[in-house]
Motif scaffolding. Structure first.
Motif, short mmCIF file in Angstrom:
data_model
loop_
_atom_site.label_atom_id
_atom_site.label_comp_id
_atom_site.label_asym_id
_atom_site.label_seq_id
_atom_site.Cartn_x
_atom_site.Cartn_y
_atom_site.Cartn_z
N ASP A 121 1.34 14.00 -15.12
CA ASP A 121 2.35 12.70 -15.16
C ASP A 121 2.49 12.01 -13.65
OD1 ASP A 121 4.42 11.10 -16.51
OD2 ASP A 121 5.45 11.81 -14.58
N VAL A 122 2.55 10.83 -13.67
CA VAL A 122 2.21 10.44 -12.25
C VAL A 122 3.40 10.66 -11.44
CG1 VAL A 122 3.54 8.00 -12.80
CG2 VAL A 122 1.64 8.25 -11.03
N LEU A 123 4.66 10.84 -11.87
CA LEU A 123 5.94 11.22 -11.11
C LEU A 123 5.53 12.77 -10.80
CD1 LEU A 123 8.59 9.33 -12.88
CD2 LEU A 123 7.57 8.77 -10.81
N ALA B 10 2.68 14.14 -10.28
CA ALA B 10 1.86 14.09 -9.28
C ALA B 10 2.27 13.81 -7.84
CB ALA B 10 0.82 13.05 -9.67
N GLN B 11 3.25 12.98 -7.69
CA GLN B 11 3.81 12.41 -6.51
C GLN B 11 4.88 13.47 -6.22
OE1 GLN B 11 7.69 10.08 -6.64
NE2 GLN B 11 6.53 8.46 -5.01
N GLU B 12 5.77 14.11 -7.10
CA GLU B 12 6.51 15.45 -6.71
C GLU B 12 5.55 16.64 -5.92
OE1 GLU B 12 8.61 18.92 -9.00
OE2 GLU B 12 8.86 16.90 -9.83
N GLU B 13 4.44 16.71 -6.73
CA GLU B 13 3.77 17.91 -6.22
C GLU B 13 2.91 17.43 -4.89
OE1 GLU B 13 2.91 20.97 -7.13
OE2 GLU B 13 3.87 20.60 -9.22
N MET B 14 2.54 16.18 -4.61
CA MET B 14 2.13 15.72 -3.35
C MET B 14 3.31 15.74 -2.43
SD MET B 14 1.43 11.83 -2.25
CE MET B 14 3.11 11.44 -2.43
N LEU B 15 4.22 15.42 -2.54
CA LEU B 15 5.25 15.41 -1.39
C LEU B 15 5.57 16.65 -1.18
CD1 LEU B 15 7.90 12.74 -2.90
CD2 LEU B 15 6.30 12.53 -0.75
N ASP C 5 -0.06 5.08 -7.80
CA ASP C 5 -1.26 5.35 -8.02
C ASP C 5 -1.77 6.69 -7.70
OD1 ASP C 5 -3.87 3.94 -8.43
OD2 ASP C 5 -4.11 4.21 -6.26
N TYR C 6 -2.61 7.25 -8.72
CA TYR C 6 -3.16 8.48 -8.54
C TYR C 6 -3.92 8.58 -7.28
CZ TYR C 6 -1.41 9.99 -13.22
OH TYR C 6 -0.40 10.45 -14.18
N GLU C 7 -5.03 7.57 -7.24
CA GLU C 7 -6.02 8.02 -6.36
C GLU C 7 -5.54 7.51 -4.97
OE1 GLU C 7 -10.45 5.96 -5.29
OE2 GLU C 7 -8.99 4.72 -6.53
N SER C 8 -4.48 6.95 -4.78
CA SER C 8 -3.91 6.63 -3.34
C SER C 8 -3.22 7.82 -3.02
CB SER C 8 -2.86 5.61 -3.38
OG SER C 8 -3.58 4.30 -3.58
N MET C 9 -2.48 8.77 -3.98
CA MET C 9 -1.67 9.97 -3.63
C MET C 9 -2.68 11.30 -3.25
SD MET C 9 1.60 9.83 -6.15
CE MET C 9 0.88 9.40 -7.77
N PHE C 10 -3.76 10.88 -3.95
CA PHE C 10 -4.93 11.98 -4.11
C PHE C 10 -5.30 11.75 -2.62
CE2 PHE C 10 -8.77 14.42 -4.98
CZ PHE C 10 -8.39 15.47 -5.39
N LYS C 11 -5.78 10.85 -2.19
CA LYS C 11 -6.53 10.62 -0.84
C LYS C 11 -5.66 10.78 0.13
CE LYS C 11 -9.60 6.93 -1.98
NZ LYS C 11 -10.14 5.60 -1.95
N ASN D 53 0.82 -1.13 0.00
CA ASN D 53 -0.06 0.01 -0.03
C ASN D 53 0.82 1.21 -0.06
OD1 ASN D 53 -3.14 -0.19 0.28
ND2 ASN D 53 -2.32 -2.00 1.32
N TYR D 54 1.89 1.49 0.82
CA TYR D 54 2.91 2.35 0.64
C TYR D 54 3.60 3.04 -0.53
CZ TYR D 54 2.20 1.33 6.00
OH TYR D 54 1.62 1.22 6.91
N TYR D 55 3.70 1.56 -1.51
CA TYR D 55 4.19 1.60 -2.62
C TYR D 55 3.43 2.37 -3.62
CZ TYR D 55 8.82 -0.50 -1.92
OH TYR D 55 10.00 -0.64 -1.39
N HIS D 56 2.05 2.46 -3.33
CA HIS D 56 0.95 3.27 -4.21
C HIS D 56 1.52 4.72 -4.14
CE1 HIS D 56 -0.81 -0.43 -5.35
NE2 HIS D 56 -1.55 -0.57 -4.14
N VAL D 57 1.94 5.26 -2.93
CA VAL D 57 2.13 6.78 -2.85
C VAL D 57 3.65 7.04 -2.71
CG1 VAL D 57 1.82 8.54 -1.06
CG2 VAL D 57 0.04 6.52 -1.46
N PHE D 58 4.54 6.12 -1.84
CA PHE D 58 6.19 6.61 -2.04
C PHE D 58 6.94 5.71 -2.81
CE2 PHE D 58 3.52 7.77 2.10
CZ PHE D 58 3.95 9.02 1.84
N SER D 59 8.02 6.08 -3.02
CA SER D 59 8.92 5.34 -3.95
C SER D 59 10.03 4.70 -2.88
CB SER D 59 9.70 6.29 -4.98
OG SER D 59 8.41 6.63 -5.86
N PHE D 60 10.22 5.15 -1.75
CA PHE D 60 11.32 4.45 -1.10
C PHE D 60 10.37 4.26 0.14
CE2 PHE D 60 13.42 7.41 -3.55
CZ PHE D 60 14.71 6.81 -3.90
#
Length: 285
Positions: free
Chosen positions: A224-226, A228-233, A180-186, A126-133
């Motif tokens: 782009d998914v990466l 999106a992750q960058e913005e979330m972080l 995963d977009y949805e996991s990051m968005f939540k 589940n954590y890998y849906h949001v974080f890369s490390f």
């Protein structure tokens, strides 16, 4: 009451606040009575040191692990000015124990010697849906079982040694295939995902209230998914535990309660009240 149960109750944000303010000191005094001679002429600061030293040898609970991560990684390797720690972050149906954002997001799942490993694989996936490390922070007694049962070679393994140092048994490797977009968005709060949309697209959707969240998510997925992750972080990093005006005061907080203070959003008067408590005679609030 069992001393281990008392220690679990004492080292929480709410409990510390009640002790310092004098609202409820029962648990604190019960711990003192169990571990320190009543006749001892020591300050509250010295008492906390004695209590924490006992924990380091006899009861390394989840708080002890989190506090060690904050002291040794956030404060020891990084800078409080440029890094942020977050605890107990909801990720899908799991709760991530600890997150440190310093350029990248390093997720830490804690498995103390008191824990079992039944849910570990599901949690890490589940954590890998949001974080890369992702990292597992654990006791040496769990290491072989983790290696044998968790078929995820990218996950890092960090051992809290008997000397209470952090030993990197296996370094975390970047893994981005499950993002995963949805996991990051939540993970984001409303004002955070709104800021991302305004920064990247220049507008927010105009919809009925009950359609607004889904409309925002549809726009978020256009990134782009990466990206999106960058913005979330970046948004998560703004959830700083200590504001810039109080960093020097925070540096003076005893290591035993560093994590509790970091996650309490202390202001100037809170730090002053803490200082008064620490200098008083043991148990006196």
């Amino acid at each position: 009451m069992n001393i281990k149960i008392l220690l679990n109750k004492l080292f929480t944000v709410n409990s510390l606040e009640k002790v310092i303010s004098g609202q409820n000191v029962t648990v604190y005094k019960n711990v003192i009575n169990e571990l320190i001679e009543p006749s001892s002429s020591v300050s509250n600061l010295q008492a906390l040191n004695i209590i924490y030293d006992y924990m380091s040898k006899k009861h390394r609970n989840e708080y002890f692990y989190k506090n060690t991560l904050l002291n040794k990684i956030l404060l020891g390797r990084h800078s409080i000015n440029t890094s942020t720690a977050i605890r107990e972050l909801p990720v899908n149906k799991c709760i991530l124990d600890f997150l440190i954002i310093n350029g990248v997001g390093q997720a830490y799942e804690i498995k103390t010697e008191l824990d079992n490993l039944k849910r570990l694989k599901d949690q890490i996936e589940n954590y890998y849906h949001v974080f890369s490390f992702c990292n597992i922070v654990t006791d040496i007694s769990h290491v072989e079982q983790i290696k044998n049962s968790l078929d995820i070679p990218e996950v890092g393994i960090i051992v809290l040694t008997k000397r209470n140092t952090l030993h990197e048994e296996r370094k975390a490797i970047k893994y981005e295939k499950k993002l995963d977009y949805e996991s990051m968005f939540k993970v984001l709060r409303k004002y955070e995902f709104e800021a991302i949309l305004k920064d990247n697209f220049g507008y927010l959707p105009k919809t009925k209230d009950f359609e607004y969240y889904d409309a925002c998510f549809q726009i978020f997925k256009e990134l782009d998914v990466l990206k999106a992750q960058e913005e979330m972080l970046w948004q998560l990093k703004q959830r700083r535990g200590v504001d810039t005006d109080n960093i020097e005061k925070f540096k003076m907080v005893p290591r035993e309660i560093k994590s509790l203070v970091y996650f309490s959003s202390y202001k100037k008067d809170n730090f002053e009240r803490l200082d008064r408590f620490l200098t008083k005679k043991m148990g006196d609030v």
